[in-house]
Design a protein around this motif. Structure first.
Motif, mmCIF file in Angstrom:
data_model
loop_
_atom_site.group_PDB
_atom_site.id
_atom_site.type_symbol
_atom_site.label_atom_id
_atom_site.label_comp_id
_atom_site.label_asym_id
_atom_site.label_seq_id
_atom_site.Cartn_x
_atom_site.Cartn_y
_atom_site.Cartn_z
ATOM 1 N N ALA A 297 0.832 -1.214 0.000
ATOM 2 C CA ALA A 297 0.000 0.000 0.000
ATOM 3 C C ALA A 297 0.863 1.259 0.000
ATOM 4 N N GLN A 298 1.944 1.166 0.741
ATOM 5 C CA GLN A 298 2.820 2.318 0.877
ATOM 6 C C GLN A 298 3.517 2.694 -0.438
ATOM 7 N N TYR A 299 3.685 1.710 -1.330
ATOM 8 C CA TYR A 299 4.343 1.979 -2.605
ATOM 9 C C TYR A 299 3.343 2.218 -3.745
ATOM 10 N N ALA A 300 2.045 2.074 -3.449
ATOM 11 C CA ALA A 300 1.045 2.145 -4.521
ATOM 12 C C ALA A 300 1.160 3.460 -5.285
ATOM 13 N N GLU A 301 1.164 3.339 -6.602
ATOM 14 C CA GLU A 301 1.237 4.491 -7.517
ATOM 15 C C GLU A 301 2.560 5.247 -7.424
ATOM 16 N N LYS A 302 3.501 4.688 -6.699
ATOM 17 C CA LYS A 302 4.813 5.355 -6.606
ATOM 18 C C LYS A 302 5.773 4.740 -7.616
ATOM 19 N N SER A 303 6.818 5.457 -7.861
ATOM 20 C CA SER A 303 7.848 4.956 -8.762
ATOM 21 C C SER A 303 8.818 4.064 -7.977
ATOM 22 N N VAL A 304 9.133 2.920 -8.541
ATOM 23 C CA VAL A 304 10.081 2.007 -7.882
ATOM 24 C C VAL A 304 11.140 1.576 -8.886
ATOM 25 N N LYS A 305 12.225 1.024 -8.351
ATOM 26 C CA LYS A 305 13.319 0.537 -9.202
ATOM 27 C C LYS A 305 13.711 -0.831 -8.681
ATOM 28 N N VAL B 294 17.898 -7.762 -15.550
ATOM 29 C CA VAL B 294 17.504 -6.409 -15.937
ATOM 30 C C VAL B 294 17.238 -5.530 -14.718
ATOM 31 N N THR B 295 17.321 -4.238 -14.970
ATOM 32 C CA THR B 295 16.849 -3.268 -13.990
ATOM 33 C C THR B 295 15.597 -2.615 -14.576
ATOM 34 N N VAL B 296 14.562 -2.527 -13.761
ATOM 35 C CA VAL B 296 13.290 -1.977 -14.218
ATOM 36 C C VAL B 296 12.925 -0.788 -13.342
ATOM 37 N N THR B 297 12.561 0.326 -13.985
ATOM 38 C CA THR B 297 11.925 1.393 -13.227
ATOM 39 C C THR B 297 10.476 1.464 -13.685
ATOM 40 N N GLY B 298 9.619 1.788 -12.773
ATOM 41 C CA GLY B 298 8.206 1.810 -13.152
ATOM 42 C C GLY B 298 7.331 2.196 -11.984
ATOM 43 N N ARG B 299 6.033 2.092 -12.239
ATOM 44 C CA ARG B 299 5.057 2.514 -11.262
ATOM 45 C C ARG B 299 4.395 1.265 -10.695
ATOM 46 N N LEU B 300 4.283 1.208 -9.353
ATOM 47 C CA LEU B 300 3.624 0.069 -8.730
ATOM 48 C C LEU B 300 2.119 0.290 -8.741
ATOM 49 N N VAL B 301 1.404 -0.667 -9.295
ATOM 50 C CA VAL B 301 -0.053 -0.566 -9.398
ATOM 51 C C VAL B 301 -0.682 -1.734 -8.651
ATOM 52 N N GLU B 302 -1.559 -1.421 -7.726
ATOM 53 C CA GLU B 302 -2.236 -2.501 -6.999
ATOM 54 C C GLU B 302 -3.237 -3.191 -7.914
ATOM 55 N N THR B 303 -3.310 -4.533 -7.784
ATOM 56 C CA THR B 303 -4.223 -5.323 -8.626
ATOM 57 C C THR B 303 -5.000 -6.291 -7.739
ATOM 58 N N PRO B 304 -5.905 -5.728 -6.936
ATOM 59 C CA PRO B 304 -6.557 -6.536 -5.897
ATOM 60 C C PRO B 304 -7.348 -7.719 -6.435
ATOM 61 N N THR B 305 -7.750 -7.682 -7.678
ATOM 62 C CA THR B 305 -8.547 -8.808 -8.189
ATOM 63 C C THR B 305 -7.680 -9.867 -8.874
ATOM 64 N N ALA B 306 -6.418 -9.607 -9.051
ATOM 65 C CA ALA B 306 -5.542 -10.557 -9.742
ATOM 66 C C ALA B 306 -4.904 -11.525 -8.753
#
Lengths: 478, 478
Positions: free
Chosen positions: B13-21, B84-96
């Motif tokens: 939850a704390q990382y939701a919609e945030k950018s991570v690497k 690989v190194t990935v940067t991106g946005r963490l998206v919660e997927t509660p139904t998956a």
């Protein structure tokens, strides 16, 4: 059920005026005019407990142990080293040196200690004590050393486990010669009067030996731990390592322990930060968990020890390149400083050089970085300059090198070139090259000689005095 | 700074919609019609993360890593095992199936993985994986095994350290033959084509070898750890042990780890209680700290594993004397049970006997106690009956013997008699007798084969699959 002396010291008030039962070994004993005193140590705590006994000792016929119960005169005759069980009442003694004592109601003999006991009350030389490695843990010095060794070891594990590092038990038996880091011990099941025959090419034919191939004792766990970063990112190994060095100095042992972490997605800076945190963590852990032992080292082994450790634990470790260090040393020479070995770019640094940089220039822990490639191991990452590698050694005042590490060469072509450059057997490292062929990653790691760290923590000056049963050239007892 | 997948799972939850690497290795990858999916594992956690990438991947020219940045087509071609190194946005997927995914904004290649990578997506036999011990930690099974190994190891240390036991690093190199417990490896620095000469009495003359005396690899740490109880009361050793057994079964290894605690003022009961607590502590620790790995073992290695472990962790370990066990076995035989080896008082119990007692009679962990003296080690304490010793082995359903231990013989005369009785070299044990001559004490200890315990914890059926680099007769790779 026995009470533990550690518990009595830590919860004295709770035991006051209560009956306790302790078992331990007599450190000193004296008696006269119907009253006697025993300093009893049970091993659970560095400090001993004072037992007071009088003529009122019960013979405790009801006890299952009654045949061993001692009266006053029998107790008064007990020698240093004897093992007894004492029941009695805990009495607080707020005005005395010790916070409490035990008024014995009954004393039972567990094991007598005749007068030929080698550890009489007088002080013994470390050299003599090394000849009785099975008895020296009963002395204050070695009780302190080996408790600190145990605590420091646990601190190492705690440090890495908290950070999600995976502990890998790398093998002791290996067919690899481990980067040529030292002289090897060979392991065999051939009989002493058998030798390894040669094959038609004149090479040793190990087919009749246990493994069917050459087998050595590991000189490092690093190469074996490295593949595990691809499974766990951060890993470490911590175990015994062997070097068959034909020298028996105060810093050489044939068998010693090494801490060797390895981290993926990490560079030289990450190594240096992690090693700094590790050193500080272990120092703080030992100071917090063995205050009595550390005070003993301060008082009897090295004045200023605790202050030295505390200052390292709060210092910012500084950094200085090898090249700059050579310049500083050469400048010092110009300014009149005498070195036995003139500092020269490309040569390995001598202890006198390291001490000058660390103690006289910085007077603080310092990482020397970016050493010439040819004085370092083949797997260290080449810098852009083509001459140096991304290696760093941590020097600390008073001891010199405490940690060595580097970023590793993750580029397949560069590593292949290094194997040729350092004249290693390419076939033997083929599996190691796989780590670069398949999903290679930037990574770094380091090694800490655990005994050297312990010498630094305790002030002990001989590596053989921080190892339970030291092994060195020409030296091994049971 | 890289984020850790473990952290993302634990604090989603704390990382939701945030950018991570994140950096890691590709487990699976697929792409079509402008959208792609990568299962990425970074080693910090058993589970992988789903990376979603589209045609909008940046080429990230501004990054220091820009030459390695990948566009959609390049990413789509990445093979299993690539790093690989990935940067991106963490998206919660509660139904998956997974609680979140990463929408990649940029992907950088750290290390490619060509198609000759030995670990393609298909399942491989354990036998094959043993030949690539440097690559198998990247598989699910071995990632689970070796993380559990690390956690179980730490649990052992925590258990003893919390109880104030002192960890002693007993030596690997020893002149002692360790109670004749197994075949020995000899250690030498003589060249392969040199042999040990004989002296005038026809005995091997080791004076030219490294230690000047015979040197073996330790088959046990027990004798060496025992003296430390006189310094610390409760101690343990935990390290590698070597047996040169010329058999290569699923339960034999030439190099394995043993846990060996030793306690002063302790008897057989104290050993059994402590070992029971240890077994339960480690089980609970692993269940609590590696739930994903344990679920994997449950689903893929042994159905019912978790239930079995939980039932042991909550069971009262029962006790049965060897003599009664023989009676039970003989009665079973009379009732029609077939044993390959007829049970007979005085003989060692066979696995079939142990399994019958443990699984059919009690169906619970059971200590078999008071074995005939002649099938046990010389240092075990003789019982009053003159025939048996105060030894106990812990048997557990499904595995058989998990722990072996005893009260030790603290009486000098009895121990001297045993050394003669078992035809041991009295001179070699003189130091060990000192422990009874000087302040001897009632004591007990035990040994746990760490790999056997791991097999019990994981359901793995071959000891070579719980050892990083297994060594056995005729088997050693790098």
């Amino acid at each position: 059920m026995y009470n533990k002396i550690k518990d009595l010291y830590q919860n004295t008030a709770q035991y006051a005026e209560k009956s306790v039962k302790i078992g331990g070994w007599i450190r000193t004993a004296r008696a006269s005019k119907g009253i006697g005193f025993i300093e009893l140590n049970d091993g659970t705590f560095f400090r001993s407990v004072q037992i007071v006994f009088e003529g009122t000792l019960e013979s405790s016929e009801s006890s299952e142990n009654s045949e061993n119960s001692l009266n006053f005169d029998e107790t008064a005759k007990l020698g240093v080293g004897a093992c007894v069980t004492v029941t009695g009442r805990l009495v607080e003694t707020p005005t005395a040196k010790q916070p409490f004592e035990i008024k014995a109601t009954a004393i039972f003999l567990e094991g007598a200690c005749p007068t030929n006991y080698p550890l009489q009350k007088k002080r013994h030389s470390y050299e003599f004590l090394r000849t009785i490695a099975h008895l020296r843990p009963r002395t204050n010095t070695f009780a302190a050393v080996f408790r600190v060794r145990s605590l420091a070891s646990h601190a190492v594990h705690e440090f890495f486990q908290k950070r999600n590092f995976v502990y890998v038990h790398t093998p002791i038996l290996t067919g690899n010669d481990g980067e040529g880091a030292g002289e090897l011990f060979r392991v065999t099941t051939l009989k002493p009067d058998e030798k390894v025959e040669k094959n038609e090419n004149g090479e040793p034919d190990y087919s009749k030996d246990f493994f069917g191939t050459k087998a050595n004792l590991a000189v490092t766990g690093q190469l074996a731990v490295e593949p595990f970063i691809m499974g766990f990112r951060d890993v470490y190994t911590f175990g015994p390592i062997f070097r068959a060095e034909h020298s028996a100095t105060t810093t050489h042992a044939a068998e010693f322990w090494m801490i060797e972490p390895e981290m993926a997605f990490a560079d030289l800076d990450n190594y240096m930060e992690t090693a700094e945190e590790l050193v500080k963590y272990v120092i703080n852990y030992v100071l917090a968990n063995a205050p009595e032992e550390m005070e003993f080292f301060e008082n009897w082994i090295e004045k200023g020890l605790i202050e030295r450790l505390k200052s390292v634990a709060s210092a910012d470790f500084t950094r200085c390149s090898y090249t700059k260090a050579i310049e500083l040393l050469q400048q010092a020479e110009k300014d009149g400083k005498k070195f036995e070995y003139p500092p020269k770019w490309g040569d390995d640094l001598q202890t006198e050089h390291e001490r000058y940089i660390c103690e006289e220039v910085y007077n603080a822990p310092v990482y020397l970085t970016d050493y010439p490639r040819d004085i370092k191991a083949f797997y260290m990452r080449q810098n852009e300059d083509g001459k140096t590698v991304a290696a760093a050694d941590l020097l600390v005042p008073g001891v010199g090198e405490l940690v060595g590490g580097s970023q590793r060469e993750e580029r397949l072509d560069k590593l292949e070139e290094s194997i040729v450059h350092f004249k290693l057997n390419a076939e033997e490292y083929d599996w190691y090259l796989d780590l670069r062929r398949f999903g290679g990653v930037k990574h770094a790691g380091f090694g800490v000689g655990f005994e050297r760290f312990l010498m630094y923590l305790t002030g002990m000056k001989n590596i053989r005095d921080v190892i339970a049963y030291p092994r060195a050239f020409g030296q091994m007892s049971y």
